[in-house]
Design a protein around this motif. Structure first.
Motif, mmCIF file in Angstrom:
data_model
loop_
_atom_site.group_PDB
_atom_site.id
_atom_site.type_symbol
_atom_site.label_atom_id
_atom_site.label_comp_id
_atom_site.label_asym_id
_atom_site.label_seq_id
_atom_site.Cartn_x
_atom_site.Cartn_y
_atom_site.Cartn_z
ATOM 1 N N ALA A 170 -39.529 1.873 8.670
ATOM 2 C CA ALA A 170 -40.602 0.911 8.403
ATOM 3 C C ALA A 170 -40.024 -0.379 7.828
ATOM 4 N N ARG A 171 -39.079 -0.252 6.920
ATOM 5 C CA ARG A 171 -38.480 -1.435 6.299
ATOM 6 C C ARG A 171 -37.724 -2.274 7.329
ATOM 7 N N VAL A 172 -36.970 -1.632 8.186
ATOM 8 C CA VAL A 172 -36.245 -2.365 9.233
ATOM 9 C C VAL A 172 -37.246 -3.042 10.181
ATOM 10 N N GLY A 173 -38.305 -2.338 10.522
ATOM 11 C CA GLY A 173 -39.328 -2.919 11.389
ATOM 12 C C GLY A 173 -39.977 -4.150 10.777
ATOM 13 N N VAL A 174 -40.317 -4.086 9.499
ATOM 14 C CA VAL A 174 -40.929 -5.230 8.814
ATOM 15 C C VAL A 174 -39.929 -6.380 8.722
ATOM 16 N N ALA A 175 -38.679 -6.080 8.436
ATOM 17 C CA ALA A 175 -37.656 -7.136 8.367
ATOM 18 C C ALA A 175 -37.513 -7.832 9.723
ATOM 19 N N ILE A 176 -37.539 -7.071 10.802
ATOM 20 C CA ILE A 176 -37.444 -7.659 12.143
ATOM 21 C C ILE A 176 -38.670 -8.523 12.432
ATOM 22 N N LEU A 177 -39.853 -8.046 12.046
ATOM 23 C CA LEU A 177 -41.071 -8.833 12.249
ATOM 24 C C LEU A 177 -41.010 -10.164 11.497
ATOM 25 N N ILE A 178 -40.579 -10.119 10.261
ATOM 26 C CA ILE A 178 -40.476 -11.356 9.484
ATOM 27 C C ILE A 178 -39.491 -12.312 10.148
ATOM 28 N N PHE A 179 -38.366 -11.788 10.592
ATOM 29 C CA PHE A 179 -37.371 -12.627 11.260
ATOM 30 C C PHE A 179 -37.942 -13.243 12.539
ATOM 31 N N CYS A 180 -38.699 -12.457 13.294
ATOM 32 C CA CYS A 180 -39.336 -12.987 14.510
ATOM 33 C C CYS A 180 -40.293 -14.123 14.167
ATOM 34 N N PHE A 181 -41.036 -13.971 13.085
ATOM 35 C CA PHE A 181 -41.955 -15.026 12.668
ATOM 36 C C PHE A 181 -41.197 -16.282 12.261
ATOM 37 N N ILE A 197 -36.793 -10.647 3.528
ATOM 38 C CA ILE A 197 -36.118 -9.668 4.386
ATOM 39 C C ILE A 197 -35.111 -8.869 3.575
ATOM 40 N N ALA A 198 -34.317 -9.552 2.758
ATOM 41 C CA ALA A 198 -33.303 -8.862 1.947
ATOM 42 C C ALA A 198 -33.955 -7.888 0.966
ATOM 43 N N LEU A 199 -35.036 -8.316 0.313
ATOM 44 C CA LEU A 199 -35.686 -7.444 -0.660
ATOM 45 C C LEU A 199 -36.342 -6.238 -0.002
ATOM 46 N N VAL A 200 -36.927 -6.455 1.162
ATOM 47 C CA VAL A 200 -37.530 -5.330 1.894
ATOM 48 C C VAL A 200 -36.450 -4.315 2.234
ATOM 49 N N LEU A 201 -35.301 -4.800 2.720
ATOM 50 C CA LEU A 201 -34.223 -3.881 3.097
ATOM 51 C C LEU A 201 -33.578 -3.224 1.879
ATOM 52 N N LEU A 202 -33.462 -3.967 0.779
ATOM 53 C CA LEU A 202 -32.878 -3.377 -0.435
ATOM 54 C C LEU A 202 -33.774 -2.302 -1.030
ATOM 55 N N GLY A 203 -35.027 -2.305 -0.644
ATOM 56 C CA GLY A 203 -35.942 -1.270 -1.115
ATOM 57 C C GLY A 203 -35.529 0.125 -0.671
ATOM 58 N N CYS A 204 -34.609 0.214 0.292
ATOM 59 C CA CYS A 204 -34.116 1.530 0.725
ATOM 60 C C CYS A 204 -33.475 2.277 -0.439
ATOM 61 N N VAL A 205 -32.876 1.538 -1.357
ATOM 62 C CA VAL A 205 -32.281 2.166 -2.547
ATOM 63 C C VAL A 205 -33.386 2.797 -3.390
ATOM 64 N N LEU A 206 -34.488 2.097 -3.536
ATOM 65 C CA LEU A 206 -35.634 2.625 -4.272
ATOM 66 C C LEU A 206 -36.181 3.868 -3.576
ATOM 67 N N ASP A 207 -36.265 3.826 -2.256
ATOM 68 C CA ASP A 207 -36.734 4.993 -1.497
ATOM 69 C C ASP A 207 -35.828 6.192 -1.740
ATOM 70 N N TYR A 208 -34.525 5.941 -1.741
ATOM 71 C CA TYR A 208 -33.555 7.016 -1.935
ATOM 72 C C TYR A 208 -33.720 7.667 -3.314
ATOM 73 N N GLU A 209 -33.966 6.850 -4.320
ATOM 74 C CA GLU A 209 -34.092 7.367 -5.687
ATOM 75 C C GLU A 209 -35.432 8.051 -5.940
ATOM 76 N N LEU A 210 -36.517 7.468 -5.421
ATOM 77 C CA LEU A 210 -37.848 7.980 -5.748
ATOM 78 C C LEU A 210 -38.352 9.047 -4.789
ATOM 79 N N TYR A 211 -38.171 8.827 -3.516
ATOM 80 C CA TYR A 211 -38.701 9.737 -2.505
ATOM 81 C C TYR A 211 -37.664 9.966 -1.408
#
Length: 121
Positions: free
Chosen positions: A65-76, A41-55
């Motif tokens: 999308a990242r927040v949605g995936v993090a929520i899904l993982i937490f639900c699981f 979850i932390a790595l998925v959310l930290l990817g926002c920094v990568l998104d900011y730099e690359l695209y």
């Protein structure tokens, strides 16, 4: 003779399946296992920094999308703590591990396809 051998093989296979299920149940209760999911979850959310730099033009879309995936993982993680979830550890793990991969594949398709920098990792 063949019937006797297949009977022994069936007993061994059933014992093996029981042992594997017991291991998975024990592993699903292990804090290290949940820590791995929390790390995902932390790595998925930290990817926002990568998104900011690359695209940066996709930052909002990818952030959602990242927040949605993090929520899904937490639900699981929460479902895996239930009595039903303990018995379904294998499938639940398969799916929570699949979500980040699906997200990355979708992000690659939204950017530059095979030439996307997300495809490098």
């Amino acid at each position: 003779m063949t019937t006797r051998i297949s009977s022994v093989e069936n007993e061994l296979y059933a014992g093996y399946q029981t042992e594997i299920l017991d291991y998975r149940r024990a592993f699903s209760r292990d804090p290290a296992y949940r820590n791995a999911a929390y790390l995902a979850i932390a790595l998925v959310l930290l990817g926002c920094v990568l998104d900011y730099e690359l695209y940066p033009q996709f930052q909002l879309l990818f952030g959602e999308a990242r927040v949605g995936v993090a929520i899904l993982i937490f639900c699981f993680i929460m479902v895996m703590r239930t009595k039903w979830g303990v018995g379904q550890t294998q499938w639940l793990t398969f799916f929570w591990l699949l979500f980040p991969q699906m997200m990355i594949a979708w992000m690659i398709s939204k950017t530059e396809g095979a030439a996307s920098l997300y495809g490098e990792g």
